[in-house]
Structures are given as C-alpha cells and as structure tokens.
Design an enzyme around this catalytic site. Structure first.
Site, PDB file in Angstrom:
ATOM      1  NE  ARG A   1     -65.979 -40.604 -23.355  1.00 36.79           N
ATOM      2  CZ  ARG A   1     -66.888 -40.362 -22.193  1.00 36.79           C
ATOM      3  NH1 ARG A   1     -67.426 -41.510 -21.518  1.00 36.79           N
ATOM      4  NH2 ARG A   1     -67.964 -39.486 -22.588  1.00 36.79           N
ATOM      5  CE  LYS A   2     -71.199 -40.527 -30.586  1.00 31.30           C
ATOM      6  NZ  LYS A   2     -71.963 -40.296 -31.609  1.00 31.30           N
ATOM      7  CB  THR A   3     -68.149 -48.869 -25.676  1.00 39.58           C
ATOM      8  OG1 THR A   3     -67.720 -47.769 -24.812  1.00 39.58           O
ATOM      9  CG2 THR A   3     -66.895 -48.220 -26.567  1.00 39.58           C
TER      10      THR A   3
ATOM     11  CB  THR B   1     -67.655 -49.264 -30.440  1.00 37.66           C
ATOM     12  OG1 THR B   1     -67.763 -47.726 -30.329  1.00 37.66           O
ATOM     13  CG2 THR B   1     -65.852 -49.281 -30.020  1.00 37.66           C
TER      14      THR B   1
END
Length: 304
Positions: free
Chosen positions: A155-157, A290
């Site tokens: 979820r490191k977007t 990402t």
C-alpha cells in the site's frame, strides 16, 4: 532498428474492466490540477484540428492505456491505437540510438485540447509503465527459480495516484496486495501494541470482519505467527526476517498450519528476493514496486 519484440503474457486479460465508475472524476481532477487558471499556450495555438503521435522512447512494459485514452476523451479528442503494437503488457525493446521510436497511437482533435492533455496523459502512462516494468522483472525472476507464489506490491502508493500504480502491478504480472484499508484486514505492530496482544487484536477484528474478509497479522517472530494462526489469522507476515531464518521458520509454521498463508516482507528487493523464496512462502511483497520505480519515457508530437 527499433524492435517491438517482447515477452507478452500468454494470458491477455483486459484489466481495464476493473477500473471504477468514478475514473472520469479522478482524471478531471488531474486536468484541473494542471490548469488551475489561464492557459496562455492554448490561446497561442488555437482550436485548429491536428493529429499527434504517441511515441514510446525507452525500453519497458507498455501500461496505462485506459488512463491515456480517457484524458483525451474528456478533452473532446480521439485516440486511435496502432493495431498489434499498442498491447498492454507488451515489453518493448527500444534502441536509444535510433531516431525512429515506436508509435503507439494517433491523437486527433483541437490542438489546444491535445496540448492541454499532453503532460497529464504522458505522466500517467510513464509511471504506470514504470510500475509494470519493475513488476514484470520481479515476477519473471520469481518464476525463473520455479517458485509458484505471488509477488505483490504494497500500500506504499502515491496519494491520489493509487489506482494507476495498482493497475500497473497487474499489467506487469504482480499481485496488488490490499487496494486500501477496507480491503482485507492487516494488523500491524501498531495495532498489536495499541490493542495489547495479537490474540485480542485478531479476535476483535474477526467480530467486525466476519467470514467475508481475511485477516493478516504482521509478525516479528515465529511465536507471533503461531499465536496469530491459533486465534484465527488467515495470513501471517514474517516481517524483516533474515532469509535463512525466514525459510526455516516458514517451514516450521507451515507444518503446523498448512492452510494459513505465509507472506515474506520487509526490505526485500528484486535482487534479494530469490533468497527468500521456498515452497513454504506463499507471497513476497515489495514496497519498491510502487515506491521508487523508474519511469518509462514517452512523448506526444504534433504531426506537421
């Protein structure tokens, strides 16, 4: 000569069907962000009908087609894709010394509108293609050693850009992991410390999640993983383990809980990933897919 030879997936899936109904609203926000006031350049060029070529200028996996097209559709332009060339997931090999680059599409419409959408559209596909390219490299590396699990993003977007980066993961052959906080339950160290114990956190999460969501627990040790699985976790993440210790603990854990998934994460890169792979590990996740990907170079040139 520029080559279009590629490693195309044998299973061509139209992932654009996954995109949300509010995509136009998202893209309109990008356009508004780029033109918050006067567009003097648009005044200069006017509304004469023109055509422009989308050129791919560096090696990589082509991705982001639906975003590019919707940018120009919202601006009253049309995009005609080159048959057999503009294939998402296709890895293009570009010789940087060649003057001739790969033409993927022709954009037609009022020249002012073409130029209004140019940078937004190019920014989107260059980044989407960057994620897809890095994902392809990671996925291919895992397959090359015979591993059958999932290479996943995290979820490191980029805030406001998640849908594009998650889409790029799919095009590149990686798994998206969670799309957001509401998809699957992940109990990380802060959740455990705040709640008091893994047991309490998992039991409370299950009351809310019911049967319809999986629960994953971030674990710092084999003992943490056993506690999580004992109280109903579906997935355990062995976080920041050294490769040898991870493989050893994953085997011990799987022998006890064969139906619980094991994810390896924490500081893993495409280069070090093979050190973590074994039949007892089901998922390897990388934030770098990402967060730190190199962009693929594209340009849009008016035909004159």
């Amino acid at each position: 000569m520029t080559s279009t030879a590629s490693s195309v997936s044998s299973e061509q899936v139209d992932f654009s069907a996954l995109l949300p109904q509010n995509l136009d609203q998202v893209i309109q926000g990008w356009l508004s962000d780029d033109i918050p006031s006067f567009d003097v350049g648009g005044l200069v060029v006017g509304m004469e009908e023109k055509k422009a070529k989308l050129l791919m200028k560096s090696t990589g996996v082509f991705a982001g087609k639906p975003f590019f097209e919707r940018v120009f559709t919202l601006l009253g332009c049309t995009v005609e894709w080159e048959d057999g060339i503009a294939i998402e997931g296709d890895h293009k090999q570009i010789n940087i010394n060649d003057d001739e680059k790969i033409c993927l599409a022709i954009v037609s419409g009022p020249v002012r509108n073409i130029l209004r959408g140019e940078r937004t559209a190019l920014n989107t596909i260059s980044r989407c293609s960057g994620v897809a390219t890095l994902s392809r490299v990671a996925s291919d590396r895992a397959k090359s050693v015979g591993w059958k699990g999932y290479v996943a993003g995290t979820r490191k977007t980029t805030p406001g850009f998640r849908i594009v980066e998650k889409y790029g993961l799919l095009i590149g052959g990686a798994a998206t992991h969670r799309l957001d906080l509401s998809q699957m339950v992940m109990l990380k160290d802060n959740h455990i410390w705040s709640c008091g114990s893994i047991e309490k956190a998992v039991k409370l999460a299950r009351k809310a999640a019911g049967f319809s969501q999986k629960i994953e627990v971030e674990c710092q040790s084999l003992e943490d993983a056993i506690e999580a699985a004992t109280h109903g976790a579906d997935i355990v993440m062995l976080d920041n383990f050294e490769p040898d210790q991870l493989r050893k603990d994953a085997e011990t854990f799987k022998n006890k809980f064969p139906h619980v998934l094991v994810e390896a994460s924490g500081g893993i890169t495409t280069e070090t990933m093979p050190d973590y792979l074994c039949k007892y590990v089901d998922i390897v996740s990388q934030g770098k897919l990402t967060q730190g990907y190199p962009c693929v170079d594209y340009s849009l040139k008016i035909i004159h």
